[in-house]
Design a protein around this motif. Structure first.
Motif, PDB file in Angstrom:
ATOM      1  N   ASN A 240       0.842  -1.194   0.000  1.00  0.00           N
ATOM      2  CA  ASN A 240       0.000   0.000   0.000  1.00  0.00           C
ATOM      3  C   ASN A 240       0.878   1.245   0.000  1.00  0.00           C
ATOM      4  N   LEU A 241       0.434   2.250  -0.750  1.00  0.00           N
ATOM      5  CA  LEU A 241       1.103   3.550  -0.729  1.00  0.00           C
ATOM      6  C   LEU A 241       0.244   4.498   0.107  1.00  0.00           C
ATOM      7  N   ILE A 242       0.778   4.929   1.252  1.00  0.00           N
ATOM      8  CA  ILE A 242       0.075   5.852   2.134  1.00  0.00           C
ATOM      9  C   ILE A 242       0.703   7.236   1.965  1.00  0.00           C
ATOM     10  N   THR A 325      -3.709  -3.940  -3.650  1.00  0.00           N
ATOM     11  CA  THR A 325      -2.718  -2.859  -3.670  1.00  0.00           C
ATOM     12  C   THR A 325      -3.449  -1.561  -3.988  1.00  0.00           C
ATOM     13  N   LYS A 326      -3.124  -0.519  -3.258  1.00  0.00           N
ATOM     14  CA  LYS A 326      -3.886   0.726  -3.411  1.00  0.00           C
ATOM     15  C   LYS A 326      -3.064   1.937  -2.977  1.00  0.00           C
ATOM     16  N   ILE A 327      -3.581   3.093  -3.338  1.00  0.00           N
ATOM     17  CA  ILE A 327      -3.028   4.375  -2.885  1.00  0.00           C
ATOM     18  C   ILE A 327      -4.056   4.990  -1.941  1.00  0.00           C
ATOM     19  N   VAL A 328      -3.596   5.431  -0.762  1.00  0.00           N
ATOM     20  CA  VAL A 328      -4.471   6.120   0.183  1.00  0.00           C
ATOM     21  C   VAL A 328      -3.875   7.492   0.468  1.00  0.00           C
ATOM     22  N   ILE A 329      -4.648   8.532   0.209  1.00  0.00           N
ATOM     23  CA  ILE A 329      -4.240   9.895   0.557  1.00  0.00           C
ATOM     24  C   ILE A 329      -5.110  10.327   1.725  1.00  0.00           C
TER      25      ILE A 329
END
Length: 457
Positions: A240-242, A325-329
Protein backbone atom coordinates in the motif's frame (compact mmCIF):
# COMPACT_ATOMS: atom_id res chain seq x y z
CA UNK A 1 3.07 58.97 20.36
CA UNK A 2 0.67 58.84 17.41
CA UNK A 3 3.29 58.58 14.64
CA UNK A 4 4.89 55.52 16.23
CA UNK A 5 4.23 51.99 14.93
CA UNK A 6 4.93 48.94 17.09
CA UNK A 7 5.02 45.38 15.72
CA UNK A 8 4.81 42.42 18.11
CA UNK A 9 6.13 39.06 16.85
CA UNK A 10 3.63 36.73 18.57
CA UNK A 11 4.37 33.69 16.40
CA UNK A 12 6.35 32.39 13.39
CA UNK A 13 9.53 34.02 14.75
CA UNK A 14 12.41 31.55 14.89
CA UNK A 15 9.91 28.85 13.96
CA UNK A 16 7.62 28.04 11.01
CA UNK A 17 4.26 27.84 12.78
CA UNK A 18 1.96 30.04 14.88
CA UNK A 19 1.89 33.10 12.58
CA UNK A 20 0.69 36.19 14.49
CA UNK A 21 1.93 39.76 14.07
CA UNK A 22 0.29 42.56 16.03
CA UNK A 23 0.65 46.04 14.56
CA UNK A 24 -0.10 49.02 16.83
CA UNK A 25 -0.50 52.34 15.01
CA UNK A 26 -2.57 55.53 15.39
CA UNK A 27 -4.67 54.13 18.26
CA UNK A 28 -5.50 50.97 16.29
CA UNK A 29 -4.36 47.40 16.84
CA UNK A 30 -4.26 45.15 13.76
CA UNK A 31 -3.44 41.44 13.97
CA UNK A 32 -1.94 39.90 10.83
CA UNK A 33 -2.78 36.16 10.93
CA UNK A 34 -3.78 34.18 14.00
CA UNK A 35 -2.24 30.73 13.75
CA UNK A 36 -1.59 27.78 16.02
CA UNK A 37 1.87 26.56 16.94
CA UNK A 38 2.63 23.02 15.75
CA UNK A 39 5.56 20.63 16.13
CA UNK A 40 7.83 20.69 19.19
CA UNK A 41 6.11 20.21 22.55
CA UNK A 42 7.38 23.53 23.94
CA UNK A 43 5.83 25.30 20.95
CA UNK A 44 2.51 23.44 21.18
CA UNK A 45 2.31 24.31 24.88
CA UNK A 46 2.41 28.01 23.94
CA UNK A 47 -1.05 27.55 22.39
CA UNK A 48 -2.46 27.02 25.89
CA UNK A 49 -1.06 30.32 27.26
CA UNK A 50 -3.02 33.55 26.78
CA UNK A 51 -1.40 35.97 24.34
CA UNK A 52 1.00 38.43 26.03
CA UNK A 53 -1.06 41.39 24.77
CA UNK A 54 -4.54 42.72 25.56
CA UNK A 55 -6.71 40.71 23.16
CA UNK A 56 -9.85 42.78 23.83
CA UNK A 57 -7.97 45.86 22.49
CA UNK A 58 -7.27 44.24 19.09
CA UNK A 59 -9.52 46.02 16.57
CA UNK A 60 -9.27 43.81 13.49
CA UNK A 61 -7.65 40.64 12.14
CA UNK A 62 -6.32 40.34 8.56
CA UNK A 63 -5.62 36.81 7.29
CA UNK A 64 -3.10 36.02 4.54
CA UNK A 65 -4.54 32.52 3.96
CA UNK A 66 -6.48 29.67 5.54
CA UNK A 67 -3.87 27.19 6.81
CA UNK A 68 -4.07 26.10 10.46
CA UNK A 69 -0.76 27.74 11.39
CA UNK A 70 -2.27 31.05 10.18
CA UNK A 71 -5.90 30.77 11.37
CA UNK A 72 -6.06 27.98 13.98
CA UNK A 73 -5.86 30.25 17.04
CA UNK A 74 -8.91 32.36 16.07
CA UNK A 75 -11.36 30.55 18.40
CA UNK A 76 -9.00 31.17 21.33
CA UNK A 77 -8.71 34.83 20.33
CA UNK A 78 -12.50 35.18 20.49
CA UNK A 79 -12.51 33.28 23.80
CA UNK A 80 -10.04 35.85 25.17
CA UNK A 81 -12.29 38.79 24.30
CA UNK A 82 -11.72 39.74 20.64
CA UNK A 83 -14.85 41.40 19.23
CA UNK A 84 -13.76 42.85 15.88
CA UNK A 85 -13.95 41.71 12.24
CA UNK A 86 -11.77 38.99 10.69
CA UNK A 87 -11.06 40.01 7.09
CA UNK A 88 -9.68 37.97 4.19
CA UNK A 89 -10.50 36.99 0.61
CA UNK A 90 -13.65 34.89 0.12
CA UNK A 91 -11.80 31.62 -0.69
CA UNK A 92 -9.50 32.11 2.33
CA UNK A 93 -12.52 32.44 4.61
CA UNK A 94 -14.14 29.38 2.99
CA UNK A 95 -10.95 27.39 3.69
CA UNK A 96 -10.66 28.82 7.22
CA UNK A 97 -14.24 27.72 8.01
CA UNK A 98 -13.45 24.17 6.91
CA UNK A 99 -10.15 24.09 8.83
CA UNK A 100 -11.55 25.51 12.07
CA UNK A 101 -14.52 23.13 12.10
CA UNK A 102 -12.27 20.17 11.33
CA UNK A 103 -9.69 21.26 13.90
CA UNK A 104 -12.37 21.64 16.61
CA UNK A 105 -13.72 18.17 15.83
CA UNK A 106 -10.22 16.64 16.02
CA UNK A 107 -9.56 18.38 19.38
CA UNK A 108 -12.85 17.02 20.73
CA UNK A 109 -12.17 13.48 19.44
CA UNK A 110 -8.58 13.41 20.77
CA UNK A 111 -9.68 14.60 24.22
CA UNK A 112 -12.42 11.97 24.30
CA UNK A 113 -10.01 9.22 23.19
CA UNK A 114 -7.34 10.30 25.70
CA UNK A 115 -9.87 10.19 28.53
CA UNK A 116 -11.26 6.83 27.43
CA UNK A 117 -7.86 5.13 26.95
CA UNK A 118 -6.05 6.95 29.82
CA UNK A 119 -2.92 7.94 27.86
CA UNK A 120 -2.83 11.51 29.16
CA UNK A 121 -1.66 13.02 32.45
CA UNK A 122 -4.52 15.58 32.28
CA UNK A 123 -7.60 14.54 34.22
CA UNK A 124 -9.77 15.13 32.36
CA UNK A 125 -8.12 15.98 29.02
CA UNK A 126 -9.91 18.98 27.51
CA UNK A 127 -10.15 19.95 23.82
CA UNK A 128 -8.06 23.00 22.90
CA UNK A 129 -11.35 24.43 21.63
CA UNK A 130 -14.64 22.88 20.61
CA UNK A 131 -17.09 23.20 17.71
CA UNK A 132 -19.05 25.93 19.48
CA UNK A 133 -15.86 28.01 19.87
CA UNK A 134 -15.05 27.56 16.16
CA UNK A 135 -18.55 28.69 15.13
CA UNK A 136 -18.27 31.80 17.32
CA UNK A 137 -15.02 32.76 15.56
CA UNK A 138 -16.53 32.15 12.08
CA UNK A 139 -19.28 34.69 12.87
CA UNK A 140 -16.61 37.41 12.81
CA UNK A 141 -15.62 36.61 9.17
CA UNK A 142 -16.07 39.23 6.45
CA UNK A 143 -14.71 38.84 2.91
CA UNK A 144 -12.99 41.54 0.88
CA UNK A 145 -11.75 41.69 -2.72
CA UNK A 146 -8.13 41.28 -3.65
CA UNK A 147 -6.22 44.13 -5.35
CA UNK A 148 -8.42 46.85 -3.79
CA UNK A 149 -7.08 49.34 -1.25
CA UNK A 150 -9.34 49.49 1.82
CA UNK A 151 -9.22 52.82 3.65
CA UNK A 152 -9.46 51.70 7.28
CA UNK A 153 -8.77 55.06 8.99
CA UNK A 154 -7.40 58.41 7.78
CA UNK A 155 -3.84 57.13 8.34
CA UNK A 156 -4.22 53.38 7.67
CA UNK A 157 -5.18 51.44 4.53
CA UNK A 158 -4.51 47.89 3.38
CA UNK A 159 -4.62 45.69 0.29
CA UNK A 160 -4.57 41.91 -0.34
CA UNK A 161 -2.67 40.59 -3.41
CA UNK A 162 -2.66 37.10 -4.99
CA UNK A 163 0.17 34.95 -3.66
CA UNK A 164 -0.29 31.38 -4.97
CA UNK A 165 0.53 28.83 -2.21
CA UNK A 166 -3.11 27.74 -1.62
CA UNK A 167 -6.43 28.89 -3.02
CA UNK A 168 -7.30 32.36 -1.69
CA UNK A 169 -3.78 33.09 -0.37
CA UNK A 170 -2.47 36.65 -0.45
CA UNK A 171 0.27 38.89 0.82
CA UNK A 172 -0.88 41.96 2.73
CA UNK A 173 0.24 45.54 2.17
CA UNK A 174 -0.47 47.76 5.16
CA UNK A 175 -0.01 51.47 4.46
CA UNK A 176 0.46 53.52 7.64
CA UNK A 177 0.91 57.27 7.24
CA UNK A 178 2.27 56.67 3.70
CA UNK A 179 4.80 54.06 4.88
CA UNK A 180 4.25 50.56 3.52
CA UNK A 181 4.50 47.44 5.70
CA UNK A 182 4.39 44.26 3.58
CA UNK A 183 3.57 40.89 5.16
CA UNK A 184 4.36 38.10 2.72
CA UNK A 185 2.18 35.34 4.19
CA UNK A 186 3.27 32.07 2.56
CA UNK A 187 4.59 32.59 -0.95
CA UNK A 188 3.64 30.07 -3.63
CA UNK A 189 5.61 28.61 -6.53
CA UNK A 190 6.09 30.21 -9.94
CA UNK A 191 5.26 26.89 -11.61
CA UNK A 192 2.30 25.19 -9.93
CA UNK A 193 -0.07 22.50 -11.21
CA UNK A 194 -3.20 24.28 -9.96
CA UNK A 195 -2.39 27.91 -9.14
CA UNK A 196 -1.23 31.01 -10.98
CA UNK A 197 2.20 32.54 -10.16
CA UNK A 198 2.30 34.89 -7.15
CA UNK A 199 2.05 38.62 -7.70
CA UNK A 200 5.02 40.65 -6.45
CA UNK A 201 5.21 43.72 -4.21
CA UNK A 202 6.52 46.88 -5.85
CA UNK A 203 7.27 48.90 -2.72
CA UNK A 204 8.12 47.98 0.86
CA UNK A 205 9.42 50.30 3.55
CA UNK A 206 9.28 47.41 6.03
CA UNK A 207 9.18 43.85 4.68
CA UNK A 208 8.16 40.77 6.70
CA UNK A 209 8.99 37.76 4.55
CA UNK A 210 8.60 34.02 5.09
CA UNK A 211 11.77 31.91 4.98
CA UNK A 212 10.49 28.32 5.29
CA UNK A 213 12.86 27.22 2.50
CA UNK A 214 15.23 30.19 2.77
CA UNK A 215 18.15 27.77 3.00
CA UNK A 216 17.57 25.55 -0.04
CA UNK A 217 16.39 25.05 -3.59
CA UNK A 218 13.68 22.52 -4.34
CA UNK A 219 15.02 19.53 -6.31
CA UNK A 220 14.50 19.62 -10.05
CA UNK A 221 13.16 16.05 -10.00
CA UNK A 222 10.43 15.07 -12.41
CA UNK A 223 7.41 14.74 -10.08
CA UNK A 224 5.42 12.55 -12.46
CA UNK A 225 8.36 10.26 -13.17
CA UNK A 226 9.25 9.79 -9.49
CA UNK A 227 5.62 9.26 -8.47
CA UNK A 228 5.05 6.64 -11.15
CA UNK A 229 8.27 4.82 -10.10
CA UNK A 230 7.09 4.74 -6.46
CA UNK A 231 3.66 3.44 -7.52
CA UNK A 232 5.12 0.64 -9.68
CA UNK A 233 7.41 -0.42 -6.81
CA UNK A 234 4.36 -0.59 -4.47
CA UNK A 235 2.48 -2.67 -7.08
CA UNK A 236 5.48 -5.00 -7.37
CA UNK A 237 5.57 -5.44 -3.55
CA UNK A 238 1.77 -5.94 -3.48
CA UNK A 239 1.66 -3.31 -0.76
CA UNK A 240 0.00 0.00 0.00
CA UNK A 241 1.10 3.55 -0.73
CA UNK A 242 0.08 5.85 2.13
CA UNK A 243 0.38 9.59 1.43
CA UNK A 244 -0.11 11.86 4.46
CA UNK A 245 -1.38 15.03 2.85
CA UNK A 246 -2.29 18.59 3.72
CA UNK A 247 -6.00 18.83 2.97
CA UNK A 248 -5.68 22.23 1.32
CA UNK A 249 -3.98 22.32 -2.09
CA UNK A 250 -1.63 19.33 -1.71
CA UNK A 251 -4.45 16.80 -1.72
CA UNK A 252 -6.07 18.41 -4.77
CA UNK A 253 -2.68 18.56 -6.54
CA UNK A 254 -2.06 14.87 -5.86
CA UNK A 255 -5.50 13.93 -7.24
CA UNK A 256 -4.75 16.00 -10.34
CA UNK A 257 -1.26 14.50 -10.89
CA UNK A 258 -2.47 10.92 -10.37
CA UNK A 259 -5.33 11.45 -12.81
CA UNK A 260 -2.88 12.96 -15.30
CA UNK A 261 -0.49 9.99 -14.94
CA UNK A 262 -3.35 7.55 -15.58
CA UNK A 263 -4.51 9.53 -18.63
CA UNK A 264 -0.96 9.42 -20.06
CA UNK A 265 -0.78 5.64 -19.42
CA UNK A 266 2.11 6.19 -16.99
CA UNK A 267 0.35 4.26 -14.19
CA UNK A 268 -2.29 1.49 -14.30
CA UNK A 269 -5.82 1.78 -12.89
CA UNK A 270 -4.74 1.29 -9.26
CA UNK A 271 -7.50 2.09 -6.71
CA UNK A 272 -7.05 5.54 -5.14
CA UNK A 273 -8.81 6.35 -1.87
CA UNK A 274 -9.16 9.88 -0.51
CA UNK A 275 -9.72 9.80 3.25
CA UNK A 276 -9.89 13.43 4.31
CA UNK A 277 -13.29 14.95 5.08
CA UNK A 278 -11.64 18.36 5.11
CA UNK A 279 -9.92 17.72 1.77
CA UNK A 280 -13.25 16.77 0.21
CA UNK A 281 -14.72 20.07 1.39
CA UNK A 282 -11.76 21.95 -0.08
CA UNK A 283 -12.50 20.33 -3.46
CA UNK A 284 -15.86 22.14 -3.28
CA UNK A 285 -14.02 25.45 -2.70
CA UNK A 286 -12.17 24.91 -6.01
CA UNK A 287 -15.55 24.47 -7.68
CA UNK A 288 -16.88 27.60 -5.97
CA UNK A 289 -13.97 29.91 -6.93
CA UNK A 290 -12.82 28.95 -10.47
CA UNK A 291 -11.01 32.26 -11.10
CA UNK A 292 -8.54 31.53 -8.30
CA UNK A 293 -6.98 28.47 -10.01
CA UNK A 294 -6.04 27.02 -13.42
CA UNK A 295 -8.37 23.99 -13.56
CA UNK A 296 -11.20 23.88 -16.05
CA UNK A 297 -14.50 22.41 -14.82
CA UNK A 298 -14.00 19.51 -17.23
CA UNK A 299 -10.61 18.66 -15.67
CA UNK A 300 -12.00 19.17 -12.17
CA UNK A 301 -14.89 16.73 -12.72
CA UNK A 302 -12.69 14.15 -14.45
CA UNK A 303 -10.07 14.07 -11.69
CA UNK A 304 -12.73 13.86 -8.94
CA UNK A 305 -14.41 10.94 -10.72
CA UNK A 306 -11.07 9.11 -10.91
CA UNK A 307 -10.79 8.63 -7.12
CA UNK A 308 -12.84 6.99 -4.35
CA UNK A 309 -13.96 9.44 -1.68
CA UNK A 310 -14.22 7.87 1.79
CA UNK A 311 -17.28 9.18 3.60
CA UNK A 312 -17.13 7.48 7.02
CA UNK A 313 -14.79 5.98 9.60
CA UNK A 314 -16.35 2.57 8.83
CA UNK A 315 -15.12 2.96 5.24
CA UNK A 316 -11.64 3.82 6.59
CA UNK A 317 -11.48 0.36 8.21
CA UNK A 318 -12.93 -1.30 5.11
CA UNK A 319 -10.13 0.32 3.08
CA UNK A 320 -7.46 -0.88 5.55
CA UNK A 321 -8.88 -4.43 5.33
CA UNK A 322 -9.10 -4.29 1.51
CA UNK A 323 -6.35 -6.73 0.36
CA UNK A 324 -5.79 -4.98 -2.96
CA UNK A 325 -2.72 -2.86 -3.67
CA UNK A 326 -3.89 0.73 -3.41
CA UNK A 327 -3.03 4.37 -2.88
CA UNK A 328 -4.47 6.12 0.18
CA UNK A 329 -4.24 9.90 0.56
CA UNK A 330 -5.24 10.97 4.06
CA UNK A 331 -4.81 13.96 6.37
CA UNK A 332 -2.73 15.30 7.99
CA UNK A 333 0.34 16.37 6.01
CA UNK A 334 2.79 16.37 8.94
CA UNK A 335 1.21 13.25 10.52
CA UNK A 336 0.14 15.28 13.56
CA UNK A 337 -3.47 14.01 13.58
CA UNK A 338 -6.35 13.08 11.31
CA UNK A 339 -7.28 9.89 9.48
CA UNK A 340 -3.74 9.04 8.34
CA UNK A 341 -2.86 7.99 11.91
CA UNK A 342 -5.30 5.06 11.69
CA UNK A 343 -3.68 3.79 8.46
CA UNK A 344 -0.13 4.16 9.77
CA UNK A 345 -1.00 2.57 13.10
CA UNK A 346 -2.10 -0.54 11.15
CA UNK A 347 0.36 -0.57 8.25
CA UNK A 348 3.63 1.18 9.21
CA UNK A 349 5.14 -2.04 10.60
CA UNK A 350 4.82 -3.82 7.21
CA UNK A 351 7.85 -3.73 4.86
CA UNK A 352 5.55 -3.77 1.81
CA UNK A 353 4.02 -0.42 2.89
CA UNK A 354 5.46 2.80 1.43
CA UNK A 355 4.82 6.16 3.11
CA UNK A 356 5.27 9.16 0.82
CA UNK A 357 5.84 12.57 2.46
CA UNK A 358 4.89 15.41 0.12
CA UNK A 359 5.48 18.66 2.00
CA UNK A 360 7.31 20.54 4.71
CA UNK A 361 7.66 18.58 7.96
CA UNK A 362 8.05 20.90 10.96
CA UNK A 363 10.38 20.11 13.85
CA UNK A 364 8.75 17.88 16.44
CA UNK A 365 6.12 16.36 14.13
CA UNK A 366 5.78 12.66 13.35
CA UNK A 367 6.37 13.54 9.70
CA UNK A 368 9.79 15.00 10.55
CA UNK A 369 10.60 11.89 12.62
CA UNK A 370 9.76 9.67 9.64
CA UNK A 371 11.74 11.91 7.29
CA UNK A 372 14.75 11.71 9.64
CA UNK A 373 14.63 7.90 9.73
CA UNK A 374 12.96 7.16 13.08
CA UNK A 375 12.94 3.39 13.86
CA UNK A 376 9.68 3.66 15.81
CA UNK A 377 6.81 6.12 16.08
CA UNK A 378 4.18 6.82 18.72
CA UNK A 379 0.45 6.81 18.03
CA UNK A 380 -2.18 7.19 20.77
CA UNK A 381 0.23 6.45 23.60
CA UNK A 382 1.88 3.35 22.02
CA UNK A 383 5.07 2.86 19.98
CA UNK A 384 5.02 1.09 16.58
CA UNK A 385 8.12 -0.09 14.68
CA UNK A 386 8.72 1.67 11.36
CA UNK A 387 9.32 -1.06 8.78
CA UNK A 388 7.63 0.76 5.91
CA UNK A 389 9.73 2.44 3.24
CA UNK A 390 9.71 6.24 3.66
CA UNK A 391 9.88 8.38 0.51
CA UNK A 392 10.02 12.17 0.16
CA UNK A 393 8.72 14.23 -2.78
CA UNK A 394 9.84 17.81 -2.12
CA UNK A 395 9.02 19.16 -5.56
CA UNK A 396 5.31 19.25 -4.71
CA UNK A 397 5.94 21.82 -1.97
CA UNK A 398 3.55 24.77 -2.03
CA UNK A 399 6.25 27.05 -0.56
CA UNK A 400 8.67 29.06 -2.68
CA UNK A 401 12.30 27.99 -2.33
CA UNK A 402 15.24 30.35 -1.84
CA UNK A 403 15.50 31.47 -5.47
CA UNK A 404 11.72 31.91 -5.78
CA UNK A 405 11.66 33.98 -2.57
CA UNK A 406 14.42 36.23 -3.94
CA UNK A 407 12.52 36.53 -7.22
CA UNK A 408 9.32 37.48 -5.34
CA UNK A 409 11.23 40.48 -3.92
CA UNK A 410 12.81 41.42 -7.24
CA UNK A 411 10.31 44.11 -8.29
CA UNK A 412 10.54 46.17 -5.09
CA UNK A 413 11.65 49.56 -6.42
CA UNK A 414 13.00 51.03 -3.18
CA UNK A 415 15.47 49.76 -0.58
CA UNK A 416 13.44 48.55 2.42
CA UNK A 417 14.48 50.06 5.74
CA UNK A 418 14.01 46.65 7.36
CA UNK A 419 13.57 43.09 6.17
CA UNK A 420 12.33 40.75 8.90
CA UNK A 421 12.77 37.04 8.26
CA UNK A 422 9.83 35.16 9.71
CA UNK A 423 8.10 31.77 9.34
CA UNK A 424 11.33 29.77 9.25
CA UNK A 425 13.51 27.68 11.51
CA UNK A 426 16.69 29.52 12.54
CA UNK A 427 19.14 27.79 10.13
CA UNK A 428 16.81 28.63 7.20
CA UNK A 429 16.44 32.24 8.34
CA UNK A 430 20.18 32.71 8.75
CA UNK A 431 21.02 31.22 5.34
CA UNK A 432 18.38 33.45 3.76
CA UNK A 433 19.74 36.50 5.60
CA UNK A 434 23.17 35.92 4.03
CA UNK A 435 21.64 35.39 0.56
CA UNK A 436 19.57 38.62 0.74
CA UNK A 437 22.69 40.52 1.83
CA UNK A 438 24.67 39.09 -1.12
CA UNK A 439 21.86 39.63 -3.65
CA UNK A 440 20.31 42.98 -2.64
CA UNK A 441 22.55 44.29 0.16
CA UNK A 442 19.43 44.92 2.28
CA UNK A 443 19.49 45.09 6.05
CA UNK A 444 17.85 41.95 7.50
CA UNK A 445 16.76 40.99 11.00
CA UNK A 446 15.71 37.65 12.48
CA UNK A 447 13.21 38.59 15.22
CA UNK A 448 12.80 36.55 18.38
CA UNK A 449 9.47 35.14 19.55
CA UNK A 450 7.46 37.74 21.53
CA UNK A 451 9.91 40.52 20.59
CA UNK A 452 8.42 43.94 19.75
CA UNK A 453 9.97 46.48 17.37
CA UNK A 454 9.13 50.19 17.05
CA UNK A 455 9.16 52.42 13.96
CA UNK A 456 8.41 56.06 13.29
CA UNK A 457 6.20 56.95 10.32
Amino acid sequence: MRNKVKVHFLGAAGTVTGSKFLVEAFDKQILIDCGMFQGLKELRELNWSPLPVSVKDIDIVLLTHGHLDHVGYLPKLVQQGFKGKILATAPTLAIAEIILRDSAKIHEEEAEKANKEHYTSHKPALPFYNTHDAEKAIKHFESINKDEWIQYTDEISFRFQYNGHIIGATFIELEINKRRFVFSGDIGRKEDYLLHPPQKPEWADHLFVESTYGYKLHPTEDVEEKLSEIIYEVIHKKGNLIIPSFAVERLQTLIYVLWKLYKKNKIPAIPIFIDSPMGNNVLEVFKQFPKWHKLSMEEYNAMCNHVNIIESYRETWETIDDPRTKIVIAGSGMVTGGRVLTYLQQLIDEPKTTVLLVGYQAEGTRGRQLQDGAHEIKFFGKYYPVKAKIELLESLSAHADQSELLDWMSEIKNIPENVFLIHGELPACDAFRVKIKDTYNWKTTIPKLFEAVEFYV
